[in-house]
Design an enzyme around this catalytic site. Structure first.
Site, PDB file in Angstrom:
ATOM      1  N   CYS A 141       0.879  -1.172   0.000  1.00  0.00           N
ATOM      2  CA  CYS A 141       0.000   0.000   0.000  1.00  0.00           C
ATOM      3  C   CYS A 141       0.911   1.214   0.000  1.00  0.00           C
ATOM      4  CB  CYS A 141      -0.919   0.012   1.218  1.00  0.00           C
ATOM      5  SG  CYS A 141      -1.877   1.544   1.354  1.00  0.00           S
TER       6      CYS A 141
ATOM      7  N   CYS B 156      -0.631   4.483   2.156  1.00  0.00           N
ATOM      8  CA  CYS B 156      -0.650   4.452   3.626  1.00  0.00           C
ATOM      9  C   CYS B 156      -0.148   3.081   4.046  1.00  0.00           C
ATOM     10  CB  CYS B 156      -2.028   4.794   4.179  1.00  0.00           C
ATOM     11  SG  CYS B 156      -3.425   4.033   3.340  1.00  0.00           S
ATOM     12  N   SER B 157      -1.004   2.274   4.644  1.00  0.00           N
ATOM     13  CA  SER B 157      -0.548   0.934   5.009  1.00  0.00           C
ATOM     14  C   SER B 157      -1.734  -0.019   5.067  1.00  0.00           C
ATOM     15  CB  SER B 157       0.187   0.964   6.349  1.00  0.00           C
ATOM     16  OG  SER B 157      -0.622   1.581   7.334  1.00  0.00           O
ATOM     17  N   CYS B 158      -2.638   0.089   4.088  1.00  0.00           N
ATOM     18  CA  CYS B 158      -3.797  -0.805   4.035  1.00  0.00           C
ATOM     19  C   CYS B 158      -3.340  -2.254   4.093  1.00  0.00           C
ATOM     20  CB  CYS B 158      -4.593  -0.575   2.751  1.00  0.00           C
ATOM     21  SG  CYS B 158      -5.317   1.072   2.658  1.00  0.00           S
TER      22      CYS B 158
END
Lengths: 228, 107
Positions: free
Chosen positions: A130, A133-135
């Protein structure tokens, strides 16, 4: 599994009187007590206390959500992979409609995002990132590892996926496509690895033990069983 | 809910708009202006650019899985030409690509 929460039992006689702090059913505790709070910790606490004060959320709801997140781990994802390896019809349902297939295993992925399974084949190796962001598929794999959220992984995986995979010890031959999935929107991705050779006689729990968290991100391959 | 029909279908070449946006958006910089191919229509979702500012996120946006050739994205890509990257892009960030008309005498 029991969902009893002992901390909610102490205030029965007092009802939900939020004017008295000592009656709060589950005051959250700080994770760390070393040093002063950082800016994000202060911000989180301020927003949380505002949400509580305005009645948007309750302590109990926050505690329940933390417990839900903590209850999920890569073992859950591994169980799904093992089922897909063992049951070709389930695998097809999983690839076509992840939410419905997971419900067959009593796994609820919630309403925050949809899930999608991408299958590794001899032609294609998939890897998840991701960049924005950090999905991450938390409700199937638990809390993501720190490296998944690092700027290095997030930026380099799209530019040089083979180089990043090599650093994880995964060498993909040039005859196999590397397909990067940047989860930029409302879908959370999980990789269905290829079933290793020599596992034909294994039970589903034995198969699940071969599937690591990283194998479901695409940064590892399932471990090959040792010859006995 | 919207009952709009998707503008694109699997196989359609699309270009990611390279407009500038102040504030939250989910079309990564590195894909803007690049051409890929729709590989799947993923359904419709609330618009993240409006949701981010506490709006209802309407109208909902149709989301597409778009596949890009890595060698198109990065001029110095070190892997083989068969490598791809896929990202999920909302319809309001995509524009159709008209295939270049082939010359009549092209072989």
């Amino acid at each position: 599994m029991t969902h009893t929460h002992p901390h909610t039992h102490g205030h029965g006689d007092h009802g939900h009187d939020h004017d008295h702090d000592h009656n709060e059913p589950h005051p959250p505790q700080r994770d760390h007590d070393a040093g002063p709070m950082g800016v994000y910790e202060v911000m989180e606490e301020a927003v949380r206390l505002l949400l509580l004060e305005k009645g948007v959320l309750t302590d109990a709801e926050i505690a329940t959500q933390i417990d839900l997140m903590d209850s999920r781990s890569p073992a859950l994802g591994a169980k799904v992979v093992a089922r897909a390896w063992a049951d070709a019809a389930f695998k097809q349902r999983l690839l076509a409609d992840c939410r419905t297939a997971l419900a067959e295993l009593q796994i609820d992925i919630g309403q925050i995002a949809e899930f999608k399974v991408v299958e590794n084949t001899p032609q294609t190796h998939n890897v998840i990132v991701c960049t924005l962001c950090s999905c991450y598929p938390k409700l199937l794999l638990g809390i993501p590892p720190a490296w998944y959220k690092s700027l290095g992984y997030r930026s380099r995986t799209v530019v040089d996926p083979r180089g990043v995979l090599a650093e994880f010890g995964v060498k993909i031959p040039k005859s196999q496509e590397v397909r990067v999935h940047d989860s930029t929107a409302d879908l959370r991705y999980i990789v269905l690895p290829m079933r290793p050779k020599g596992t034909e006689r294994m039970s589903e729990p034995q198969l699940a033990a071969l599937v690591s968290r990283d194998a479901m991100i695409g940064t590892a391959l399932p471990s090959v069983p040792r010859k006995t | 809910m919207t009952s709009r029909t998707p503008r694109y279908k699997s196989g359609d070449p699309v270009r990611v708009d390279d407009r500038d946006v102040a504030g939250h958006c989910r079309a990564p910089w590195y894909l803007r202006g690049h051409t890929g191919v729709v590989v799947e229509e993923l359904g419709n979702f609330r618009d993240p650019e409006r949701l981010a500012y506490l709006r209802p996120g309407l109208p909902r946006q149709i989301l597409y899985k778009v596949r890009f050739k890595q060698t198109d994205l990065w001029p110095d890509y070190v892997g083989p030409a068969r490598d791809h990257l896929e990202a999920d892009i909302t319809e309001n960030w995509l524009e159709p690509v008209v295939p270049a008309r082939r010359k009549a005498n092209a072989s």
